[in-house]
Enzyme design. Structure first.
Site, PDB file in Angstrom:
ATOM      1  N   ASP A  11       0.874  -1.178   0.000  1.00  0.00           N
ATOM      2  CA  ASP A  11       0.000   0.000   0.000  1.00  0.00           C
ATOM      3  C   ASP A  11       0.906   1.221   0.000  1.00  0.00           C
ATOM      4  O   ASP A  11       2.110   1.114   0.278  1.00  0.00           O
ATOM      5  CB  ASP A  11      -0.902  -0.012   1.246  1.00  0.00           C
ATOM      6  CG  ASP A  11      -1.796   1.221   1.318  1.00  0.00           C
ATOM      7  OD1 ASP A  11      -2.330   1.627   0.264  1.00  0.00           O
ATOM      8  OD2 ASP A  11      -1.944   1.806   2.411  1.00  0.00           O
ATOM      9  N   SER A  12       0.321   2.376  -0.237  1.00  0.00           N
ATOM     10  CA  SER A  12       1.101   3.610  -0.180  1.00  0.00           C
ATOM     11  C   SER A  12       1.568   3.895   1.248  1.00  0.00           C
ATOM     12  O   SER A  12       2.507   4.653   1.448  1.00  0.00           O
ATOM     13  CB  SER A  12       0.257   4.774  -0.693  1.00  0.00           C
ATOM     14  OG  SER A  12      -0.957   4.830   0.040  1.00  0.00           O
ATOM     15  N   TYR A  43      -0.499   8.554  -2.389  1.00  0.00           N
ATOM     16  CA  TYR A  43      -0.585   8.296  -3.822  1.00  0.00           C
ATOM     17  C   TYR A  43      -1.827   9.000  -4.414  1.00  0.00           C
ATOM     18  O   TYR A  43      -1.879   9.285  -5.604  1.00  0.00           O
ATOM     19  CB  TYR A  43      -0.732   6.793  -4.094  1.00  0.00           C
ATOM     20  CG  TYR A  43       0.538   5.960  -3.945  1.00  0.00           C
ATOM     21  CD1 TYR A  43       1.714   6.479  -3.406  1.00  0.00           C
ATOM     22  CD2 TYR A  43       0.537   4.619  -4.365  1.00  0.00           C
ATOM     23  CE1 TYR A  43       2.851   5.684  -3.280  1.00  0.00           C
ATOM     24  CE2 TYR A  43       1.673   3.825  -4.247  1.00  0.00           C
ATOM     25  CZ  TYR A  43       2.820   4.359  -3.705  1.00  0.00           C
ATOM     26  OH  TYR A  43       3.947   3.573  -3.588  1.00  0.00           O
ATOM     27  N   GLY A  44      -2.815   9.214  -3.542  1.00  0.00           N
ATOM     28  CA  GLY A  44      -4.129   9.727  -3.985  1.00  0.00           C
ATOM     29  C   GLY A  44      -4.114  10.937  -4.896  1.00  0.00           C
ATOM     30  O   GLY A  44      -4.845  10.977  -5.882  1.00  0.00           O
ATOM     31  N   CYS A  74      -3.796  -0.886  -2.072  1.00  0.00           N
ATOM     32  CA  CYS A  74      -4.078   0.539  -2.258  1.00  0.00           C
ATOM     33  C   CYS A  74      -5.100   0.721  -3.390  1.00  0.00           C
ATOM     34  O   CYS A  74      -4.887   0.229  -4.507  1.00  0.00           O
ATOM     35  CB  CYS A  74      -2.776   1.243  -2.620  1.00  0.00           C
ATOM     36  SG  CYS A  74      -2.964   2.979  -2.978  1.00  0.00           S
ATOM     37  N   ASN A  75      -6.171   1.416  -3.098  1.00  0.00           N
ATOM     38  CA  ASN A  75      -7.199   1.648  -4.123  1.00  0.00           C
ATOM     39  C   ASN A  75      -6.670   2.482  -5.282  1.00  0.00           C
ATOM     40  O   ASN A  75      -6.990   2.220  -6.441  1.00  0.00           O
ATOM     41  CB  ASN A  75      -8.402   2.387  -3.511  1.00  0.00           C
ATOM     42  CG  ASN A  75      -9.235   1.502  -2.633  1.00  0.00           C
ATOM     43  OD1 ASN A  75     -10.280   1.020  -3.033  1.00  0.00           O
ATOM     44  ND2 ASN A  75      -8.774   1.277  -1.418  1.00  0.00           N
ATOM     45  N   THR A  76      -5.853   3.484  -4.963  1.00  0.00           N
ATOM     46  CA  THR A  76      -5.333   4.354  -6.023  1.00  0.00           C
ATOM     47  C   THR A  76      -4.443   3.549  -6.963  1.00  0.00           C
ATOM     48  O   THR A  76      -4.583   3.612  -8.192  1.00  0.00           O
ATOM     49  CB  THR A  76      -4.553   5.541  -5.413  1.00  0.00           C
ATOM     50  OG1 THR A  76      -5.391   6.188  -4.440  1.00  0.00           O
ATOM     51  CG2 THR A  76      -4.140   6.530  -6.461  1.00  0.00           C
ATOM     52  N   GLU A 153      -5.299   9.991   9.207  1.00  0.00           N
ATOM     53  CA  GLU A 153      -3.904   9.874   9.668  1.00  0.00           C
ATOM     54  C   GLU A 153      -3.685  10.712  10.935  1.00  0.00           C
ATOM     55  O   GLU A 153      -2.836  10.400  11.754  1.00  0.00           O
ATOM     56  CB  GLU A 153      -2.945  10.293   8.555  1.00  0.00           C
ATOM     57  CG  GLU A 153      -3.154   9.442   7.312  1.00  0.00           C
ATOM     58  CD  GLU A 153      -1.911   8.801   6.749  1.00  0.00           C
ATOM     59  OE1 GLU A 153      -0.859   9.441   6.800  1.00  0.00           O
ATOM     60  OE2 GLU A 153      -2.010   7.668   6.232  1.00  0.00           O
ATOM     61  N   CYS A 185     -11.211   3.515  -0.586  1.00  0.00           N
ATOM     62  CA  CYS A 185      -9.903   3.991  -0.133  1.00  0.00           C
ATOM     63  C   CYS A 185      -9.584   3.261   1.166  1.00  0.00           C
ATOM     64  O   CYS A 185     -10.475   3.053   2.002  1.00  0.00           O
ATOM     65  CB  CYS A 185      -9.953   5.504   0.096  1.00  0.00           C
ATOM     66  SG  CYS A 185      -8.449   6.154   0.854  1.00  0.00           S
ATOM     67  N   THR A 186      -8.328   2.898   1.312  1.00  0.00           N
ATOM     68  CA  THR A 186      -7.915   2.113   2.483  1.00  0.00           C
ATOM     69  C   THR A 186      -8.274   2.777   3.815  1.00  0.00           C
ATOM     70  O   THR A 186      -8.478   2.102   4.816  1.00  0.00           O
ATOM     71  CB  THR A 186      -6.380   1.959   2.470  1.00  0.00           C
ATOM     72  OG1 THR A 186      -5.797   3.242   2.213  1.00  0.00           O
ATOM     73  CG2 THR A 186      -5.942   0.967   1.436  1.00  0.00           C
ATOM     74  N   HIS A 187      -8.326   4.122   3.824  1.00  0.00           N
ATOM     75  CA  HIS A 187      -8.516   4.835   5.091  1.00  0.00           C
ATOM     76  C   HIS A 187      -9.971   4.982   5.510  1.00  0.00           C
ATOM     77  O   HIS A 187     -10.258   5.199   6.678  1.00  0.00           O
ATOM     78  CB  HIS A 187      -7.907   6.241   4.976  1.00  0.00           C
ATOM     79  CG  HIS A 187      -6.418   6.258   4.968  1.00  0.00           C
ATOM     80  ND1 HIS A 187      -5.666   5.516   4.084  1.00  0.00           N
ATOM     81  CD2 HIS A 187      -5.533   6.923   5.760  1.00  0.00           C
ATOM     82  CE1 HIS A 187      -4.380   5.743   4.320  1.00  0.00           C
ATOM     83  NE2 HIS A 187      -4.278   6.577   5.334  1.00  0.00           N
TER      84      HIS A 187
HETATM   85  N1  DGL Z   1      -3.933   3.958   0.004  1.00  0.00           N
HETATM   86  C1  DGL Z   1      -4.605   5.049  -0.663  1.00  0.00           C
HETATM   87  C2  DGL Z   1      -5.871   4.504  -1.327  1.00  0.00           C
HETATM   88  O1  DGL Z   1      -6.434   3.511  -0.928  1.00  0.00           O
HETATM   89  C3  DGL Z   1      -4.951   6.169   0.277  1.00  0.00           C
HETATM   90  C4  DGL Z   1      -3.752   6.931   0.781  1.00  0.00           C
HETATM   91  C5  DGL Z   1      -2.999   7.621  -0.329  1.00  0.00           C
HETATM   92  O2  DGL Z   1      -3.513   8.599  -0.922  1.00  0.00           O
HETATM   93  O3  DGL Z   1      -1.914   7.166  -0.634  1.00  0.00           O
HETATM   94  O4  DGL Z   1      -6.328   5.083  -2.285  1.00  0.00           O
END
Ligand code: DGL
Length: 269
Positions: A11-12, A43-44, A74-76, A153, A185-187
């Protein structure tokens, strides 16, 4: 042994630990190597080209551990890099978009689904495309929620400011009459209480981590890569990050649900 190789997850940053949590629940016998690209998070807001480059580098790192499956948590990265990654690498690769999209199609009754994610995820249209491929009659309404990641975060899960921002982002989706929303998104799973408050309890919140874990098991089964359960052996879960490990260990435990030990910094990514 082929089957005793670990599962690689990247993941990012720390958000992908929600996926680790579900994979260890469903596949407790499997070793895991997790890489969080904390030096380059988020990464978003980054371009497709950059996210693809980072994702390739992350995979090259995980391959050093002889992993048998790589989960792009990571979704992005899943939204913009997965097709390229699948062309580049022979190893089984699983992203988070397909499982989330499939779950949404299975859940929606009124055929109106919301999708929320980072700017790059929403701009890519990956969720919409996947949902439409599964069910052309489903209407998809998307919204990017870029401030959610820094709020999580910061640990502001229930802060008044988070609520205000959530109303701002989600009211337009609510007005469309959606009956389910993909937390793309993971968060975002950590903001479930606030999101539920804004959208109401009749809107299903779709968190793809469970689906991803189930798909991981399926892929391992199909490739005869499931590790046999052995009561005396404890699975090893190793965590690597590209920036200092202390914050990752401290904050990451909120995503993982248990204290996090043994986080190592690597500088060769
Ligand atoms: N992991 C990213 C996602 O799921 C979220 C955090 C980021 O922007 O890197 O899109």
């Amino acid at each position: 042994m082929k089957t005793s190789r670990p599962i690689g997850i990247f993941d990012s940053g720390m958000g992908g630990l929600t996926v680790v949590k579900e994979i260890t629940r469903i596949l407790p016998q499997e070793d895991i190597v997790y890489f969080g690209d904390t030096a380059r998070v988020p990464y978003g807001p980054k371009s497709e080209e950059t996210v693809i480059r980072f994702s390739i580098e992350n995979i090259l790192f995980l391959l050093k551990y002889n992993v048998k499956l790589i989960v792009v948590a990571c979704n992005t990265a899943s939204s913009v890099a997965l097709p390229t990654l699948k062309k580049h690498f022979k190893i089984p690769l699983l992203g988070v978009i397909e499982p989330g999209a499939e779950k949404a199609v299975g859940i929606t009754k009124n055929r109106k689904v919301g999708v929320i994610g980072t700017k790059t995820t929403i701009k890519s249209g990956a969720y919409k495309r996947n949902i439409k491929e599964n069910a052309a009659d489903v209407n998809v309404y998307s919204a990017s929620c870029p401030l959610f990641v820094p709020l999580v975060e910061e640990g502001w899960f229930n802060h008044p400011i988070t609520k205000k921002i959530a109303y701002e982002y989600l009211d337009p989706l609510k007005a469309k009459g959606i009956d389910s929303v993909v937390l793309g998104c993971t968060h975002y799973p950590l903001l479930k209480p606030v999101i539920r408050q804004v959208l109401g309890k009749n809107v299903a919140l779709i968190d793809s981590a469970k689906q991803v874990a189930q798909q991981s098991r399926l892929i391992l089964e199909q490739n005869n890569l499931i590790r046999k359960r052995n009561k005396s052996q404890v699975a090893k879960v190793r965590f690597f990050v590209s920036d200092e490990p202390e914050n990752f260990a401290r904050q990451g435990s909120k995503f993982l649900g248990v204290p996090l030990h043994d986080v190592r910094k690597v500088s060769n990514v």
